[in-house]
Design a protein around this motif. Sequence first.
Motif, PDB file in Angstrom:
ATOM      1  N   ALA A 271       0.845  -1.194   0.000  1.00  0.00           N
ATOM      2  CA  ALA A 271       0.000   0.000   0.000  1.00  0.00           C
ATOM      3  C   ALA A 271       0.882   1.246   0.000  1.00  0.00           C
ATOM      4  CB  ALA A 271      -0.917  -0.016   1.216  1.00  0.00           C
ATOM      5  N   LEU A 272       1.603   1.432  -1.091  1.00  0.00           N
ATOM      6  CA  LEU A 272       2.577   2.509  -1.206  1.00  0.00           C
ATOM      7  C   LEU A 272       2.479   3.116  -2.596  1.00  0.00           C
ATOM      8  CD1 LEU A 272       5.156   3.978  -0.091  1.00  0.00           C
ATOM      9  CD2 LEU A 272       6.476   2.102  -1.085  1.00  0.00           C
ATOM     10  N   LYS A 333      -3.611  13.215  -1.213  1.00  0.00           N
ATOM     11  CA  LYS A 333      -3.164  11.923  -1.691  1.00  0.00           C
ATOM     12  C   LYS A 333      -4.349  10.972  -1.694  1.00  0.00           C
ATOM     13  CE  LYS A 333      -1.499   9.119   1.480  1.00  0.00           C
ATOM     14  NZ  LYS A 333      -2.762   8.571   2.006  1.00  0.00           N
ATOM     15  N   ARG A 334      -4.117   9.811  -2.242  1.00  0.00           N
ATOM     16  CA  ARG A 334      -5.180   8.801  -2.278  1.00  0.00           C
ATOM     17  C   ARG A 334      -5.281   8.108  -0.924  1.00  0.00           C
ATOM     18  NH1 ARG A 334      -5.260   3.609  -6.410  1.00  0.00           N
ATOM     19  NH2 ARG A 334      -6.868   2.412  -5.324  1.00  0.00           N
ATOM     20  N   HIS A 338      -0.023   4.571   1.641  1.00  0.00           N
ATOM     21  CA  HIS A 338       1.064   5.419   2.100  1.00  0.00           C
ATOM     22  C   HIS A 338       1.615   6.158   0.884  1.00  0.00           C
ATOM     23  CE1 HIS A 338       1.452   3.634   6.145  1.00  0.00           C
ATOM     24  NE2 HIS A 338       1.023   2.550   5.543  1.00  0.00           N
ATOM     25  N   ALA A 339       1.943   7.428   1.059  1.00  0.00           N
ATOM     26  CA  ALA A 339       2.440   8.229  -0.056  1.00  0.00           C
ATOM     27  C   ALA A 339       3.849   8.713   0.227  1.00  0.00           C
ATOM     28  CB  ALA A 339       1.521   9.419  -0.305  1.00  0.00           C
ATOM     29  N   ALA A 380      -1.226   6.198   5.488  1.00  0.00           N
ATOM     30  CA  ALA A 380      -2.229   5.669   4.565  1.00  0.00           C
ATOM     31  C   ALA A 380      -3.609   6.269   4.805  1.00  0.00           C
ATOM     32  CB  ALA A 380      -2.288   4.150   4.673  1.00  0.00           C
ATOM     33  N   GLU A 381      -3.958   6.508   6.075  1.00  0.00           N
ATOM     34  CA  GLU A 381      -5.332   6.924   6.362  1.00  0.00           C
ATOM     35  C   GLU A 381      -5.638   8.353   5.925  1.00  0.00           C
ATOM     36  OE1 GLU A 381      -2.759   7.431  10.060  1.00  0.00           O
ATOM     37  OE2 GLU A 381      -3.128   5.881   8.543  1.00  0.00           O
TER      38      GLU A 381
END
Length: 407
Positions: A271-272, A333-334, A338-339, A380-381
């Motif tokens: 999840a990156l 970000k989406r 994680h961005a 991520a959240e």
Amino acid sequence: MARMLEGARLLAVQQVALAAATGRVLGRDVVSGIALPPFDNAAMDGVALASGGQPQAIGSEWEIAARIGAGDMPRDDAASAWEIMTGAPLPARADIVVPVERIEELAVRDAGAPRIRLLEQAEPGANIRRRGEDVPARCVVLKQGTFVGDAQMLLLAGLGIDRVDVARCPRVAVLATGRELVAPGEPLPPGAIHDATSPYLAAALATAGAEAVRVVRVGDEVAEFQAALDTALADGVDLVLSTGAVSRGYYDFIPSALDARGAERIFHGVALRPGKPVFCAQLREGPLFVGLPGNPLSTAVGFRFLVEPLLRAWLGMSVEQECRLPLAAACSKRAGLHAAFHATLRCDGEGCMRVHAGAEQASFRLLPFSRSCAWITLPAEAEHVDAGTLVQVHGYSHLRPPPWAPA
């Protein structure tokens, strides 16, 4: 990360000459064999006095017995005053050094010894560097896992150390996949692109404390890839990195090619963003395999945030410490990923440091990345991050802090 780092530890220790230690990581604690300074010495040019531990009054006069320069060995005699140079060893009885600016030279009487007068009161212990004041003998001066930079080199050389135990550099092979890749300097056929990721990874590996023992381009044929992988394994590598062919498309053959070799999948996809399709497997032959996406910034993010922590563990280093700075402007970000954004650090006239996320974050864009100096990561959240929020800041290498610039 926990799956990748399971069992990862210092690979090995090797001894190198001091001149070869710059840019390496210490494999063992360094213990001082001598004290620094190794003897009591003068902190400046002037006159050394034997005061018996008493302050000496302004206007007191002294007869100079001898001149002591750096490298001289003073005689053990009954004299009370000596002309002395910076770094020169003190006579055993001397306990004050008066700077040359605070003395007055007096006329010599009948061809006798030189004499001086104090222009201000002198206190016992003044302007003296005591033995071991900087480094006591037999103490740990640098811990295992310390990066050896210029400052550490200065200390090691000052201690007279000519050989250093360092962590062995992890040995890495890089396999860049894709029939569209052309080496820099070669003309581009229709539909082709220059291979940017191989030179990048070779440089990034060296900066991160690893050794790129093999960097090759392979096409999209499984047999060619397997042959290149066999050759890399014969080089005795600890890690194989690939770029491209790890997503879900028709030519993304690496996961199934490794399955056919009996490799054990550790994960496929994280999840990156960028870098989501990254692939990791334990090869049956022993080394770890990490397949990075082919888009340049996806390669860079996967290397920095997944591969470098592994290299760090193999170098015997602790987990990187977090660094947080306020975000200069809001960014989005989406959610759910994680961005990692490339960014710059700027310090304003009031000494306030803020991080500025780059305006263009697409994974194919090379120019904006080249003008940045750091990464920031967002959890991520979060979908929207307000200006002023403290965000994690990372250097482009785990061994190098990010530089900053005036706003």
